[in-house]
Scaffold this motif. Structure first.
Motif, PDB file in Angstrom:
ATOM      1  N   ASN A  28      16.049  51.535  14.485  1.00 20.72           N
ATOM      2  CA  ASN A  28      17.154  52.356  13.993  1.00 20.72           C
ATOM      3  C   ASN A  28      18.362  51.539  13.550  1.00 20.72           C
ATOM      4  N   VAL A  29      18.771  50.618  14.370  1.00 20.78           N
ATOM      5  CA  VAL A  29      19.912  49.760  14.053  1.00 20.78           C
ATOM      6  C   VAL A  29      19.577  48.347  14.488  1.00 20.78           C
ATOM      7  N   VAL A  30      19.929  47.381  13.664  1.00 19.97           N
ATOM      8  CA  VAL A  30      19.751  45.969  14.008  1.00 19.97           C
ATOM      9  C   VAL A  30      21.106  45.284  13.928  1.00 19.97           C
ATOM     10  N   ALA A  31      21.363  44.422  14.880  1.00 16.70           N
ATOM     11  CA  ALA A  31      22.644  43.731  14.937  1.00 16.70           C
ATOM     12  C   ALA A  31      22.444  42.238  15.128  1.00 16.70           C
ATOM     13  N   TRP A  32      23.498  41.527  14.836  1.00 17.98           N
ATOM     14  CA  TRP A  32      23.617  40.120  15.206  1.00 17.98           C
ATOM     15  C   TRP A  32      24.736  40.011  16.240  1.00 17.98           C
ATOM     16  N   LEU A  33      24.462  39.320  17.299  1.00 18.02           N
ATOM     17  CA  LEU A  33      25.459  38.961  18.303  1.00 18.02           C
ATOM     18  C   LEU A  33      25.399  37.457  18.479  1.00 18.02           C
ATOM     19  N   ARG A  34      26.449  36.890  19.028  1.00 18.59           N
ATOM     20  CA  ARG A  34      26.475  35.438  19.200  1.00 18.59           C
ATOM     21  C   ARG A  34      27.120  35.062  20.520  1.00 18.59           C
ATOM     22  N   GLN A  35      26.747  33.886  20.989  1.00 17.88           N
ATOM     23  CA  GLN A  35      27.311  33.370  22.227  1.00 17.88           C
ATOM     24  C   GLN A  35      27.707  31.926  22.017  1.00 17.88           C
ATOM     25  N   ALA A  36      29.005  31.690  22.055  1.00 16.66           N
ATOM     26  CA  ALA A  36      29.527  30.337  21.933  1.00 16.66           C
ATOM     27  C   ALA A  36      29.489  29.654  23.298  1.00 16.66           C
ATOM     28  N   PRO A  37      29.489  28.329  23.301  1.00 15.38           N
ATOM     29  CA  PRO A  37      29.456  27.605  24.577  1.00 15.38           C
ATOM     30  C   PRO A  37      30.595  28.021  25.496  1.00 15.38           C
ATOM     31  N   GLY A  38      30.263  28.406  26.707  1.00  9.13           N
ATOM     32  CA  GLY A  38      31.267  28.765  27.687  1.00  9.13           C
ATOM     33  C   GLY A  38      31.894  30.128  27.498  1.00  9.13           C
ATOM     34  N   LYS A  39      31.368  30.908  26.561  1.00  9.51           N
ATOM     35  CA  LYS A  39      31.949  32.233  26.292  1.00  9.51           C
ATOM     36  C   LYS A  39      30.902  33.325  26.459  1.00  9.51           C
ATOM     37  N   GLU A  40      31.375  34.549  26.540  1.00  8.14           N
ATOM     38  CA  GLU A  40      30.468  35.677  26.644  1.00  8.14           C
ATOM     39  C   GLU A  40      29.879  35.995  25.270  1.00  8.14           C
ATOM     40  N   ARG A  41      28.724  36.642  25.295  1.00  6.22           N
ATOM     41  CA  ARG A  41      28.102  37.044  24.046  1.00  6.22           C
ATOM     42  C   ARG A  41      28.944  38.133  23.385  1.00  6.22           C
ATOM     43  N   GLU A  42      29.090  38.041  22.068  1.00  6.25           N
ATOM     44  CA  GLU A  42      29.936  38.992  21.363  1.00  6.25           C
ATOM     45  C   GLU A  42      29.229  39.558  20.143  1.00  6.25           C
ATOM     46  N   PHE A  43      29.615  40.774  19.799  1.00  5.14           N
ATOM     47  CA  PHE A  43      29.076  41.452  18.630  1.00  5.14           C
ATOM     48  C   PHE A  43      29.590  40.786  17.360  1.00  5.14           C
ATOM     49  N   VAL A  44      28.699  40.688  16.365  1.00  3.69           N
ATOM     50  CA  VAL A  44      29.070  40.110  15.078  1.00  3.69           C
ATOM     51  C   VAL A  44      28.971  41.163  13.972  1.00  3.69           C
ATOM     52  N   ALA A  45      27.790  41.763  13.815  1.00  2.10           N
ATOM     53  CA  ALA A  45      27.583  42.728  12.734  1.00  2.10           C
ATOM     54  C   ALA A  45      26.353  43.562  13.040  1.00  2.10           C
ATOM     55  N   ALA A  46      26.290  44.753  12.448  1.00  2.78           N
ATOM     56  CA  ALA A  46      25.136  45.623  12.620  1.00  2.78           C
ATOM     57  C   ALA A  46      24.883  46.386  11.335  1.00  2.78           C
ATOM     58  N   ILE A  47      23.639  46.827  11.185  1.00  3.35           N
ATOM     59  CA  ILE A  47      23.253  47.590   9.998  1.00  3.35           C
ATOM     60  C   ILE A  47      22.233  48.636  10.409  1.00  3.35           C
ATOM     61  N   THR A  48      22.366  49.830   9.851  1.00  2.86           N
ATOM     62  CA  THR A  48      21.355  50.844  10.093  1.00  2.86           C
ATOM     63  C   THR A  48      20.092  50.492   9.319  1.00  2.86           C
ATOM     64  N   TRP A  49      18.961  50.969   9.807  1.00  2.13           N
ATOM     65  CA  TRP A  49      17.695  50.591   9.188  1.00  2.13           C
ATOM     66  C   TRP A  49      17.619  51.004   7.719  1.00  2.13           C
ATOM     67  N   SER A  50      18.294  52.088   7.373  1.00  2.00           N
ATOM     68  CA  SER A  50      18.330  52.513   5.972  1.00  2.00           C
ATOM     69  C   SER A  50      19.154  51.584   5.110  1.00  2.00           C
ATOM     70  N   GLY A  51      20.005  50.796   5.750  1.00  2.78           N
ATOM     71  CA  GLY A  51      20.891  49.904   5.011  1.00  2.78           C
ATOM     72  C   GLY A  51      22.166  50.565   4.545  1.00  2.78           C
ATOM     73  N   GLU A  52      22.321  51.841   4.840  1.00  2.00           N
ATOM     74  CA  GLU A  52      23.475  52.579   4.313  1.00  2.00           C
ATOM     75  C   GLU A  52      24.773  52.250   5.033  1.00  2.00           C
ATOM     76  N   ASN A  53      24.700  51.910   6.292  1.00  2.00           N
ATOM     77  CA  ASN A  53      25.903  51.689   7.083  1.00  2.00           C
ATOM     78  C   ASN A  53      25.909  50.293   7.693  1.00  2.00           C
ATOM     79  N   THR A  54      27.050  49.638   7.577  1.00  2.00           N
ATOM     80  CA  THR A  54      27.224  48.314   8.167  1.00  2.00           C
ATOM     81  C   THR A  54      28.498  48.293   9.006  1.00  2.00           C
ATOM     82  N   TYR A  55      28.514  47.427   9.968  1.00  2.00           N
ATOM     83  CA  TYR A  55      29.633  47.312  10.899  1.00  2.00           C
ATOM     84  C   TYR A  55      29.868  45.829  11.156  1.00  2.00           C
TER      85      TYR A  55
END
Length: 119
Positions: A28-55
């Motif tokens: 349904n939705v796929v996202a990218w998250l990232r974790q920098a050294p010594g930091k918590e994982r954070e949200f980067v971007a997401a997209i609905t499977w249809s491609g219509e909505n991005t965040y």
């Protein structure tokens, strides 16, 4: 659904890089998250499977673009104007159970791919 991330590497500040996430099936939705050294994982971007909505996270708006590759169940993260602070392990994730911004809400995870941005 299983996810497989790829495309990380070592680049210089100001360079561009594209990450790829291959899904084994529909979701349904796929996202990218990232974790920098010594930091918590954070949200980067997401997209609905249809491609219509991005965040996007505020920190990457205007520099990163998330997109769908139809036909091959792919999601891409196009990263431009990379900064040293973008250095992190990047993960793709799917099927959120709540707010996209919290990593614990994502049900399915791929392995990480390391992006290193040198100054």
């Amino acid at each position: 659904v299983q996810l497989q991330a790829s495309g990380g590497g070592l680049v210089q500040a100001g360079d561009s890089l594209t990450l790829s996430c291959r899904a084994s099936g529909r979701t349904n939705v796929v996202a990218w998250l990232r974790q920098a050294p010594g930091k918590e994982r954070e949200f980067v971007a997401a997209i609905t499977w249809s491609g219509e909505n991005t965040y996007y996270a505020d920190s990457v708006k205007g520099r990163f673009t998330i997109s769908r590759g139809f036909g091959k169940n792919m999601v891409y993260l196009h990263m431009n104007s990379l900064k040293p602070e973008d250095t992190a392990v990047y993960y793709c994730a799917a099927e959120p159970r709540g707010s996209y911004h919290y990593d614990y809400n994502w049900s399915i995870w791929g392995q990480g791919t390391l992006v290193t941005v040198s100054s």
